[in-house]
Design an enzyme around this catalytic site. Sequence first.
Site, PDB file in Angstrom:
ATOM      1  CG  ASP A   1      -1.698   1.205   1.452  1.00 51.87           C
ATOM      2  OD1 ASP A   1      -2.363   1.648   0.500  1.00 51.87           O
ATOM      3  OD2 ASP A   1      -1.658   1.757   2.567  1.00 51.87           O
TER       4      ASP A   1
ATOM      5  CG  ASP B   1      -1.887   7.619   0.876  1.00 47.87           C
ATOM      6  OD1 ASP B   1      -0.897   7.707   0.139  1.00 47.87           O
ATOM      7  OD2 ASP B   1      -2.927   8.271   0.693  1.00 47.87           O
TER       8      ASP B   1
ATOM      9  CG  ASP C   1      -1.960   2.045   6.618  1.00 54.16           C
ATOM     10  OD1 ASP C   1      -2.177   1.785   5.420  1.00 54.16           O
ATOM     11  OD2 ASP C   1      -2.404   3.055   7.186  1.00 54.16           O
TER      12      ASP C   1
END
Length: 219
Positions: free
Chosen positions: A9, A11, A167
């Site tokens: 990922d 961000d 995250d």
Amino acid sequence: MRYKLAVFDMDGTVLDTLDDLADAMNAALRETGMPERTREEVRKFVGNGAGELIRRAAPEGADDEALSALGEAFRARYYAHCADKTRPYDGIPGLLSALRAAGMKTAVVSNKPDKAVAKLAEDYFPRAFDIAVGEREGVRRKPAPDAVLEVMKRLGAAAEETVYIGDSDVDCATAANAGTDFIGVCWGFRPREVLEESGAKVVCATADELLALILGSER
């Protein structure tokens, strides 16, 4: 055996983009006459693509015309200022270099607009990723597995040879939908508790820990 492909990922995983996202959103909200949002509100809004971020940031009851104006203002502002305060998380450049040195393929699959993903990947991690893709028309965004499956196909990696790193609960679901392993990181936009409640079996707190998990994991 070691994984062949590590998909990240963006961000909250490889880049801390929160300040630039919040600044761009608040500039767009001001431009369109809407109340601003706090940094922590924006943190909670991100993860499901720009469209959802815009809808969540807008006042309740905003109509389609208002949302369209806010989206246009946000995308223009963010693309022009997406690298003002954004920084790689500690240890991430070294981690990527180590993976490449070990012969692994690396990629980014993000829900942020594809144009911004390409710009940020090149600005902060030149030649560190084989592929970096974001939200594009005609491709379902995460947690749909479409973009991850596309990357796996293009790089010649099977699901059992691939690990997805992220995250958020969205990232955990994306890995499950793509049939890959998942490693959660708790330095980003969601705490460890959210990742574990979402089904993450492995969550790490540092880039060194993440590197050891990727290179040392056996199936």
